[in-house]
Design a protein around this motif. Structure first.
Motif, PDB file in Angstrom:
ATOM      1  N   ASP A 140       0.842  -1.205   0.000  1.00 16.79           N
ATOM      2  CA  ASP A 140       0.000   0.000   0.000  1.00 16.79           C
ATOM      3  C   ASP A 140       0.878   1.256   0.000  1.00 16.79           C
ATOM      4  O   ASP A 140       0.613   2.221  -0.721  1.00 16.79           O
ATOM      5  N   PHE A 141       1.922   1.225   0.820  1.00 14.57           N
ATOM      6  CA  PHE A 141       2.849   2.355   0.904  1.00 14.57           C
ATOM      7  C   PHE A 141       3.512   2.598  -0.452  1.00 14.57           C
ATOM      8  O   PHE A 141       3.549   3.726  -0.940  1.00 14.57           O
ATOM      9  N   ASP A 142       4.028   1.526  -1.054  1.00 17.13           N
ATOM     10  CA  ASP A 142       4.706   1.649  -2.353  1.00 17.13           C
ATOM     11  C   ASP A 142       3.769   2.212  -3.418  1.00 17.13           C
ATOM     12  O   ASP A 142       4.155   3.073  -4.209  1.00 17.13           O
ATOM     13  N   HIS A 143       2.522   1.735  -3.421  1.00 20.16           N
ATOM     14  CA  HIS A 143       1.535   2.229  -4.383  1.00 20.16           C
ATOM     15  C   HIS A 143       1.258   3.722  -4.145  1.00 20.16           C
ATOM     16  O   HIS A 143       1.217   4.519  -5.100  1.00 20.16           O
ATOM     17  N   ALA A 144       1.089   4.100  -2.893  1.00 20.33           N
ATOM     18  CA  ALA A 144       0.828   5.510  -2.569  1.00 20.33           C
ATOM     19  C   ALA A 144       2.010   6.387  -2.954  1.00 20.33           C
ATOM     20  O   ALA A 144       1.828   7.503  -3.459  1.00 20.33           O
ATOM     21  N   TYR A 145       3.223   5.886  -2.743  1.00 17.68           N
ATOM     22  CA  TYR A 145       4.403   6.666  -3.098  1.00 17.68           C
ATOM     23  C   TYR A 145       4.481   6.881  -4.610  1.00 17.68           C
ATOM     24  O   TYR A 145       4.731   7.995  -5.064  1.00 17.68           O
ATOM     25  N   GLU A 146       4.256   5.825  -5.380  1.00 21.65           N
ATOM     26  CA  GLU A 146       4.298   5.961  -6.845  1.00 21.65           C
ATOM     27  C   GLU A 146       3.231   6.936  -7.336  1.00 21.65           C
ATOM     28  O   GLU A 146       3.486   7.769  -8.214  1.00 21.65           O
ATOM     29  N   LYS A 147       2.054   6.837  -6.779  1.00 24.05           N
ATOM     30  CA  LYS A 147       0.965   7.752  -7.138  1.00 24.05           C
ATOM     31  C   LYS A 147       1.344   9.194  -6.793  1.00 24.05           C
ATOM     32  O   LYS A 147       1.119  10.120  -7.574  1.00 24.05           O
ATOM     33  N   ASN A 148       1.950   9.375  -5.627  1.00 21.11           N
ATOM     34  CA  ASN A 148       2.388  10.687  -5.174  1.00 21.11           C
ATOM     35  C   ASN A 148       3.481  11.250  -6.090  1.00 21.11           C
ATOM     36  O   ASN A 148       3.465  12.434  -6.421  1.00 21.11           O
ATOM     37  N   ARG A 149       4.421  10.408  -6.498  1.00 23.67           N
ATOM     38  CA  ARG A 149       5.512  10.837  -7.395  1.00 23.67           C
ATOM     39  C   ARG A 149       4.995  11.311  -8.746  1.00 23.67           C
ATOM     40  O   ARG A 149       5.559  12.213  -9.347  1.00 23.67           O
ATOM     41  N   MET A 150       3.929  10.689  -9.210  1.00 20.28           N
ATOM     42  CA  MET A 150       3.345  11.087 -10.487  1.00 20.28           C
ATOM     43  C   MET A 150       2.615  12.425 -10.367  1.00 20.28           C
ATOM     44  O   MET A 150       2.518  13.170 -11.329  1.00 20.28           O
ATOM     45  N   ARG A 151       2.128  12.718  -9.186  1.00 21.45           N
ATOM     46  CA  ARG A 151       1.335  13.921  -8.972  1.00 21.45           C
ATOM     47  C   ARG A 151       2.168  15.143  -8.567  1.00 21.45           C
ATOM     48  O   ARG A 151       1.840  16.274  -8.943  1.00 21.45           O
ATOM     49  N   TYR A 152       3.230  14.926  -7.787  1.00 23.12           N
ATOM     50  CA  TYR A 152       3.985  16.045  -7.219  1.00 23.12           C
ATOM     51  C   TYR A 152       5.481  15.922  -7.509  1.00 23.12           C
ATOM     52  O   TYR A 152       6.048  14.842  -7.437  1.00 23.12           O
ATOM     53  N   GLU A 153       6.101  17.058  -7.744  1.00 28.42           N
ATOM     54  CA  GLU A 153       7.553  17.160  -7.700  1.00 28.42           C
ATOM     55  C   GLU A 153       7.919  17.288  -6.218  1.00 28.42           C
ATOM     56  O   GLU A 153       7.122  17.826  -5.428  1.00 28.42           O
ATOM     57  N   PRO A 154       9.105  16.852  -5.826  1.00 25.76           N
ATOM     58  CA  PRO A 154       9.444  16.931  -4.399  1.00 25.76           C
ATOM     59  C   PRO A 154       9.262  18.322  -3.782  1.00 25.76           C
ATOM     60  O   PRO A 154       8.726  18.443  -2.671  1.00 25.76           O
ATOM     61  N   TYR A 155       9.663  19.376  -4.483  1.00 17.94           N
ATOM     62  CA  TYR A 155       9.535  20.719  -3.913  1.00 17.94           C
ATOM     63  C   TYR A 155       8.081  21.105  -3.676  1.00 17.94           C
ATOM     64  O   TYR A 155       7.787  21.936  -2.805  1.00 17.94           O
ATOM     65  N   GLU A 156       7.152  20.507  -4.424  1.00 22.71           N
ATOM     66  CA  GLU A 156       5.733  20.810  -4.228  1.00 22.71           C
ATOM     67  C   GLU A 156       5.203  20.218  -2.927  1.00 22.71           C
ATOM     68  O   GLU A 156       4.154  20.634  -2.434  1.00 22.71           O
ATOM     69  N   LEU A 157       5.919  19.278  -2.352  1.00 19.75           N
ATOM     70  CA  LEU A 157       5.511  18.659  -1.088  1.00 19.75           C
ATOM     71  C   LEU A 157       5.864  19.531   0.119  1.00 19.75           C
ATOM     72  O   LEU A 157       5.428  19.244   1.234  1.00 19.75           O
ATOM     73  N   GLU A 158       6.655  20.572  -0.104  1.00 24.17           N
ATOM     74  CA  GLU A 158       7.051  21.441   1.001  1.00 24.17           C
ATOM     75  C   GLU A 158       5.848  22.049   1.709  1.00 24.17           C
ATOM     76  O   GLU A 158       5.912  22.311   2.910  1.00 24.17           O
ATOM     77  N   THR A 159       4.751  22.244   0.998  1.00 28.95           N
ATOM     78  CA  THR A 159       3.553  22.827   1.620  1.00 28.95           C
ATOM     79  C   THR A 159       2.940  21.877   2.654  1.00 28.95           C
ATOM     80  O   THR A 159       2.155  22.312   3.481  1.00 28.95           O
ATOM     81  N   PHE A 160       3.301  20.589   2.602  1.00 32.91           N
ATOM     82  CA  PHE A 160       2.767  19.601   3.543  1.00 32.91           C
ATOM     83  C   PHE A 160       3.726  19.337   4.707  1.00 32.91           C
ATOM     84  O   PHE A 160       3.462  18.480   5.553  1.00 32.91           O
ATOM     85  N   ALA A 161       4.834  20.065   4.770  1.00 30.18           N
ATOM     86  CA  ALA A 161       5.837  19.814   5.802  1.00 30.18           C
ATOM     87  C   ALA A 161       5.280  20.089   7.194  1.00 30.18           C
ATOM     88  O   ALA A 161       4.623  21.105   7.428  1.00 30.18           O
ATOM     89  N   ILE A 162       5.563  19.179   8.093  1.00 34.84           N
ATOM     90  CA  ILE A 162       5.167  19.326   9.489  1.00 34.84           C
ATOM     91  C   ILE A 162       6.199  20.167  10.234  1.00 34.84           C
ATOM     92  O   ILE A 162       5.869  20.935  11.115  1.00 34.84           O
ATOM     93  N   PHE A 163       7.462  20.002   9.861  1.00 34.89           N
ATOM     94  CA  PHE A 163       8.511  20.855  10.406  1.00 34.89           C
ATOM     95  C   PHE A 163       9.684  20.918   9.443  1.00 34.89           C
ATOM     96  O   PHE A 163       9.804  20.105   8.534  1.00 34.89           O
ATOM     97  N   LYS A 164      10.529  21.916   9.691  1.00 35.20           N
ATOM     98  CA  LYS A 164      11.706  22.134   8.842  1.00 35.20           C
ATOM     99  C   LYS A 164      12.885  22.492   9.731  1.00 35.20           C
ATOM    100  O   LYS A 164      12.744  23.292  10.662  1.00 35.20           O
ATOM    101  N   GLU A 165      14.035  21.910   9.427  1.00 35.55           N
ATOM    102  CA  GLU A 165      15.286  22.245  10.108  1.00 35.55           C
ATOM    103  C   GLU A 165      16.269  22.746   9.047  1.00 35.55           C
ATOM    104  O   GLU A 165      16.305  22.215   7.934  1.00 35.55           O
ATOM    105  N   VAL A 166      17.057  23.737   9.409  1.00 40.96           N
ATOM    106  CA  VAL A 166      18.044  24.295   8.477  1.00 40.96           C
ATOM    107  C   VAL A 166      19.409  24.281   9.165  1.00 40.96           C
ATOM    108  O   VAL A 166      19.543  24.724  10.305  1.00 40.96           O
ATOM    109  N   ILE A 167      20.391  23.750   8.454  1.00 38.50           N
ATOM    110  CA  ILE A 167      21.786  23.842   8.914  1.00 38.50           C
ATOM    111  C   ILE A 167      22.386  25.015   8.160  1.00 38.50           C
ATOM    112  O   ILE A 167      22.452  24.999   6.937  1.00 38.50           O
ATOM    113  N   ARG A 168      22.822  25.997   8.896  1.00 34.55           N
ATOM    114  CA  ARG A 168      23.471  27.156   8.290  1.00 34.55           C
ATOM    115  C   ARG A 168      24.966  27.040   8.554  1.00 34.55           C
ATOM    116  O   ARG A 168      25.383  26.558   9.588  1.00 34.55           O
ATOM    117  N   LYS A 169      25.734  27.484   7.607  1.00 35.64           N
ATOM    118  CA  LYS A 169      27.191  27.400   7.772  1.00 35.64           C
ATOM    119  C   LYS A 169      27.775  28.767   7.979  1.00 35.64           C
ATOM    120  O   LYS A 169      27.322  29.746   7.507  1.00 35.64           O
TER     121      LYS A 169
END
Length: 169
Positions: A140-169
């Motif tokens: 089920d997970f694999d099927h959902a992931y493939e379906k998700n990959r067809m629908r969204y580019e990875p950067y488009e998933l940023e709107t669904f992020a629960i949290f974000k961490e940034v390493i600054r140098k």
């Protein structure tokens, strides 16, 4: 202290990006045939962004390094999690993370280390515990992931992020 050291040889054989977990640390392994001079410089000096996303039955991290590689998604199915990760969900330690860049031969080229905040670590543990209790299969997970990959580019998933961490140098 980093789990991987620059120059260390790993067993990685395929190019790509994947997740590992060791010593209470999420390891974002990124292997490429050739890191350009500019990508190497960016990996060492530019911001590293790690985001956690849950969408339907999918758990995934989004990882990017400015001017090195664009936002990439790293899915992981808690139904396939090992006992070390599952046991960590009940611990009090905050989670660390490392972004590990690998050369074509599996040698570690560079490592960027970070820590999830206490709040984000608690959130991640709670969300992953909930996920373990849900009724779905790895298929089920694999099927959902493939379906998700067809629908969204990875950067488009940023709107669904629960949290974000940034390493600054």
């Amino acid at each position: 202290m980093s789990i991987y050291r620059i120059g260390e040889k790993t067993e990685a054989d395929a190019d790509g990006i994947w997740l590992d977990f060791r010593d209470n640390t999420f390891l974002f392994m990124i292997k490429d045939r050739l890191w350009s001079k500019g990508e190497r410089k960016a990996a060492k000096k530019n911001d590293v962004v790690v985001q956690f996303v849950q969408k339907g039955i999918l758990d995934l991290f989004l990882v990017s390094i400015e001017d090195c590689f664009e936002c990439s998604d790293i899915p992981f199915c808690m139904k396939e999690a090992d006992e070390v990760l599952i046991h960590s969900l009940d611990g009090n330690e905050d989670y660390g993370f490392e972004v590990v860049l690998l050369e074509e031969d599996g040698t570690v080229d560079y490592v960027r280390e970070g820590m999830f905040s206490h709040v984000d670590s608690l959130t991640l543990k709670a969300k992953l515990k909930e996920r373990l209790e849900q009724d779905y299969s790895t298929a089920d997970f694999d099927h959902a992931y493939e379906k998700n990959r067809m629908r969204y580019e990875p950067y488009e998933l940023e709107t669904f992020a629960i949290f974000k961490e940034v390493i600054r140098k």
